[in-house]
Structures are given as C-alpha cells and as structure tokens.
Design a protein around this motif. Structure first.
Motif, PDB file in Angstrom:
ATOM      1  N   LEU A  94       0.850  -1.198   0.000  1.00 44.81           N
ATOM      2  CA  LEU A  94       0.000   0.000   0.000  1.00 44.81           C
ATOM      3  C   LEU A  94       0.879   1.238   0.000  1.00 44.81           C
ATOM      4  O   LEU A  94       1.770   1.382   0.840  1.00 44.81           O
ATOM      5  N   LEU A  95       0.653   2.114  -0.939  1.00 38.33           N
ATOM      6  CA  LEU A  95       1.459   3.328  -1.105  1.00 38.33           C
ATOM      7  C   LEU A  95       0.645   4.510  -0.584  1.00 38.33           C
ATOM      8  O   LEU A  95      -0.457   4.773  -1.084  1.00 38.33           O
ATOM      9  N   VAL A  96       1.151   5.152   0.445  1.00 37.59           N
ATOM     10  CA  VAL A  96       0.369   6.234   1.082  1.00 37.59           C
ATOM     11  C   VAL A  96       1.214   7.496   1.251  1.00 37.59           C
ATOM     12  O   VAL A  96       2.439   7.464   1.140  1.00 37.59           O
ATOM     13  N   PRO A 110      -3.509  12.043  -5.351  1.00 35.18           N
ATOM     14  CA  PRO A 110      -4.883  12.151  -5.873  1.00 35.18           C
ATOM     15  C   PRO A 110      -5.592  10.796  -5.930  1.00 35.18           C
ATOM     16  O   PRO A 110      -6.815  10.747  -5.871  1.00 35.18           O
ATOM     17  N   ASN A 111      -4.824   9.687  -6.024  1.00 38.80           N
ATOM     18  CA  ASN A 111      -5.494   8.381  -6.027  1.00 38.80           C
ATOM     19  C   ASN A 111      -5.688   7.859  -4.604  1.00 38.80           C
ATOM     20  O   ASN A 111      -6.073   6.709  -4.398  1.00 38.80           O
ATOM     21  N   GLY A 112      -5.398   8.695  -3.633  1.00 39.05           N
ATOM     22  CA  GLY A 112      -5.668   8.292  -2.244  1.00 39.05           C
ATOM     23  C   GLY A 112      -4.646   7.308  -1.731  1.00 39.05           C
ATOM     24  O   GLY A 112      -3.693   7.680  -1.058  1.00 39.05           O
ATOM     25  N   ILE A 116      -0.303  -1.527  -4.886  1.00 37.46           N
ATOM     26  CA  ILE A 116       0.720  -2.178  -5.728  1.00 37.46           C
ATOM     27  C   ILE A 116       0.495  -3.682  -5.644  1.00 37.46           C
ATOM     28  O   ILE A 116       0.697  -4.288  -4.590  1.00 37.46           O
ATOM     29  N   ASP A 117       0.022  -4.239  -6.764  1.00 36.32           N
ATOM     30  CA  ASP A 117      -0.307  -5.669  -6.782  1.00 36.32           C
ATOM     31  C   ASP A 117       0.958  -6.526  -6.904  1.00 36.32           C
ATOM     32  O   ASP A 117       1.924  -6.110  -7.539  1.00 36.32           O
ATOM     33  N   ALA A 118       0.909  -7.701  -6.335  1.00 35.29           N
ATOM     34  CA  ALA A 118       2.078  -8.603  -6.378  1.00 35.29           C
ATOM     35  C   ALA A 118       2.460  -8.942  -7.826  1.00 35.29           C
ATOM     36  O   ALA A 118       3.636  -9.090  -8.155  1.00 35.29           O
ATOM     37  N   LEU A 130       7.591   1.392  -9.448  1.00 32.77           N
ATOM     38  CA  LEU A 130       6.605   2.097  -8.621  1.00 32.77           C
ATOM     39  C   LEU A 130       6.620   3.575  -8.987  1.00 32.77           C
ATOM     40  O   LEU A 130       7.681   4.196  -9.066  1.00 32.77           O
ATOM     41  N   PHE A 131       5.448   4.149  -9.227  1.00 32.59           N
ATOM     42  CA  PHE A 131       5.311   5.583  -9.497  1.00 32.59           C
ATOM     43  C   PHE A 131       4.405   6.187  -8.419  1.00 32.59           C
ATOM     44  O   PHE A 131       3.449   5.538  -7.976  1.00 32.59           O
ATOM     45  N   VAL A 132       4.724   7.418  -8.044  1.00 34.28           N
ATOM     46  CA  VAL A 132       3.900   8.093  -7.034  1.00 34.28           C
ATOM     47  C   VAL A 132       3.139   9.224  -7.728  1.00 34.28           C
ATOM     48  O   VAL A 132       3.751  10.127  -8.312  1.00 34.28           O
ATOM     49  N   SER A 178      -5.783  -2.651 -17.326  1.00 33.18           N
ATOM     50  CA  SER A 178      -6.837  -3.685 -17.435  1.00 33.18           C
ATOM     51  C   SER A 178      -8.129  -3.091 -18.011  1.00 33.18           C
ATOM     52  O   SER A 178      -9.162  -3.755 -18.073  1.00 33.18           O
ATOM     53  N   GLY A 179      -8.073  -1.810 -18.407  1.00 34.78           N
ATOM     54  CA  GLY A 179      -9.261  -1.201 -19.035  1.00 34.78           C
ATOM     55  C   GLY A 179     -10.218  -0.634 -18.010  1.00 34.78           C
ATOM     56  O   GLY A 179      -9.894  -0.513 -16.833  1.00 34.78           O
ATOM     57  N   VAL A 180     -11.447  -0.328 -18.501  1.00 34.14           N
ATOM     58  CA  VAL A 180     -12.429   0.300 -17.598  1.00 34.14           C
ATOM     59  C   VAL A 180     -13.585  -0.670 -17.311  1.00 34.14           C
ATOM     60  O   VAL A 180     -14.000  -0.845 -16.175  1.00 34.14           O
TER      61      VAL A 180
HETATM   62  O1  DUT Z   1       0.106   4.801  -6.863  1.00 28.33           O
HETATM   63  C1  DUT Z   1       0.242   3.822  -7.615  1.00 28.33           C
HETATM   64  C2  DUT Z   1      -0.836   2.965  -7.947  1.00 28.33           C
HETATM   65  C3  DUT Z   1      -0.609   1.890  -8.782  1.00 28.33           C
HETATM   66  N1  DUT Z   1       0.651   1.683  -9.289  1.00 28.33           N
HETATM   67  C4  DUT Z   1       0.905   0.526 -10.161  1.00 28.33           C
HETATM   68  C5  DUT Z   1       1.028  -0.746  -9.358  1.00 28.33           C
HETATM   69  C6  DUT Z   1      -0.289  -1.457  -9.563  1.00 28.33           C
HETATM   70  O2  DUT Z   1      -0.148  -2.881  -9.528  1.00 28.33           O
HETATM   71  C7  DUT Z   1      -0.719  -0.982 -10.933  1.00 28.33           C
HETATM   72  C8  DUT Z   1      -2.215  -0.939 -11.110  1.00 28.33           C
HETATM   73  O3  DUT Z   1      -2.735  -0.175 -10.073  1.00 28.33           O
HETATM   74  P1  DUT Z   1      -4.338  -0.072  -9.915  1.00 28.33           P
HETATM   75  O4  DUT Z   1      -4.927  -1.445 -10.081  1.00 28.33           O
HETATM   76  O5  DUT Z   1      -4.622   0.722  -8.720  1.00 28.33           O
HETATM   77  O6  DUT Z   1      -4.737   0.820 -11.165  1.00 28.33           O
HETATM   78  P2  DUT Z   1      -5.803   0.533 -12.278  1.00 28.33           P
HETATM   79  O7  DUT Z   1      -6.288   1.831 -12.782  1.00 28.33           O
HETATM   80  O8  DUT Z   1      -6.796  -0.463 -11.809  1.00 28.33           O
HETATM   81  O9  DUT Z   1      -4.866  -0.096 -13.387  1.00 28.33           O
HETATM   82  P3  DUT Z   1      -4.864  -1.574 -13.929  1.00 28.33           P
HETATM   83  O10 DUT Z   1      -6.054  -1.634 -14.872  1.00 28.33           O
HETATM   84  O11 DUT Z   1      -3.547  -1.702 -14.610  1.00 28.33           O
HETATM   85  O12 DUT Z   1      -5.022  -2.499 -12.732  1.00 28.33           O
HETATM   86  O13 DUT Z   1      -0.198   0.358 -11.047  1.00 28.33           O
HETATM   87  C9  DUT Z   1       1.713   2.515  -8.966  1.00 28.33           C
HETATM   88  O14 DUT Z   1       2.848   2.306  -9.410  1.00 28.33           O
HETATM   89  N2  DUT Z   1       1.481   3.573  -8.138  1.00 28.33           N
END
Ligand code: DUT
Ligand code: MG
Length: 181
Positions: A94-96, A110-112, A116-118, A130-132, A178-180
């Motif tokens: 969890l990135l906070v 802004p994304n709260g 970060i998924d395994a 990892l991006f912030v 993964s799309g919308v």
């Molecule tokens: O602050 C963040 C948030 C996510 N990630 C990376 C790691 C995470 O495994 C991936 C997907 O994050 P998330 O599932 O929250 O985003 P999403 O919009 O659902 O993208 P996706 O469709 O790729 O899952 O993006 C970061 O590097 N920084």
C-alpha cells in the motif's frame, strides 16, 4: 534465505547506486519511497489563472492553447522511483502519503492510496516500477529533488471473497492497463 518480500532497483537503473526504500525508525511501518529524479509539481491553482486568461480571449487558437494548458495544470504528475517490489501472492504493497506531505509540502496523492499488486513486479510493460501520483494544492510550483522521500509503502496481506472465480489474466502494466469495463 528465502525471498519473501522486498525491493529491487528496476532494469533501467540497474547500473546505478539507487538506494532501496528504508524504514526510518525501529518500528516504522512504512518504507519511504524517494524520487529517482528531480521533478517540478505545478500548482493546481495555475489552471484558474489560465482559465481566467482564456475567458478574456475569444481567439479560437489561443482558446485551445489556454484550455490545454489549464487542463495540464490539473493532471497529476507521476513521479518515478526506479524501484520495484516483490511480495507473496496474497500480499499487497500500500502506497500512502507521508504526514508531512500536506503539512509541509502541500502534496496529496490524488489516487488516495496506491495499491501495488504482487503481479505488477517485473511486468513486461514497465518492469514493475513504482510511481507516485502527486498533486500540489499549494499556490506555488514545488521542486522535488532526486532522493526526496515523497511517499511511504507498507506490505500487508489481503483477503479474497468466498467462491470467486480466480482471475487468470496476466498483468502487463499499470494505470488502467486492465481497461475500464
Ligand atoms: O500509486 C500507484 C498505484 C498503482 N501503481 C501501479 C502498481 C499497480 O499494480 C498498478 C495498477 O494499479 P491499480 O490497479 O490501482 O490501477 P488501475 O487503474 O486499476 O490499473 P490496472 O487496470 O492496470 O489495474 O499500477 C503505482 O505504481 N502507483
Ligand atoms: Mg487495477
């Protein structure tokens, strides 16, 4: 020793001395993430100025330019860390924000909470870097220097729902990969 969870430098920084995230005190829960390069985070209020300017002109091309610039001022910046994280399949990183983020630097995520998924580790899209995401709600642009600690990250286990059909898709990136729908 069995590798359970931890951090590594991403391929694009392989031959550099980028330090790995560290916990700053004995019982700190979070590993501090540092920017891998200098960054300017523009103030979101900059868009107000541009929108006001934009309303003064009816010229079509200027209108477009000012609108684009105003919108750009609202787009969060994506600060690279040069770091990737590995963990167990039932764990998440969890990135906070750091508490000093808003208090001292007017920075918010802004994304709260960054999830970060395994399976993001080493993915073919960006090697799992990892991006912030940051926005600066202060009045002035903020300069982030390489090495500034701009967020913190904690490894935690996560649970899954009863009799779900386990997903089979392979992760190939982040930020909407993964799309919308
Ligand atoms: O602050 C963040 C948030 C996510 N990630 C990376 C790691 C995470 O495994 C991936 C997907 O994050 P998330 O599932 O929250 O985003 P999403 O919009 O659902 O993208 P996706 O469709 O790729 O899952 O993006 C970061 O590097 N920084
Ligand atoms: Mg996702």
């Amino acid at each position: 020793m069995t590798k359970l969870r931890g951090f590594e430098v991403v391929k694009r920084f392989a031959d550099t001395d980028l330090p790995l995230p560290k916990r700053q005190t004995q019982q700190a829960a979070g590993y501090d993430l540092a920017a891998s390069e200098d960054f300017i985070v523009p103030s979101i209020w900059h868009h107000h100025f541009l929108s006001a300017l934009h309303s003064l002109f009816s010229d079509q091309t200027l209108d477009e330019k000012l609108h684009t610039a105003a919108d750009k001022a609202l787009k969060p910046v994506l600060v690279p860390t040069g770091i990737k994280a590995y963990m167990q399949p039932n764990e998440v990183l969890l990135l906070v924000n750091r508490s000093s983020g808003p208090l001292k630097r007017r920075l918010v995520l802004p994304n709260g909470i960054g999830v970060i998924d395994a399976d993001y580790y080493g993915n073919e899209g960006n090697d799992g870097e990892l991006f912030v995401q940051l926005i600066n709600y202060g009045l002035r642009p903020l300069t982030i220097k390489k090495g500034d600690r701009i967020a913190q990250a904690m490894f935690v286990p996560y649970l899954t729902a009863d009799n779900e059909t386990a997903p089979t898709a392979k992760r190939n990136g982040g930020f909407g990969s993964s799309g919308v729908q």
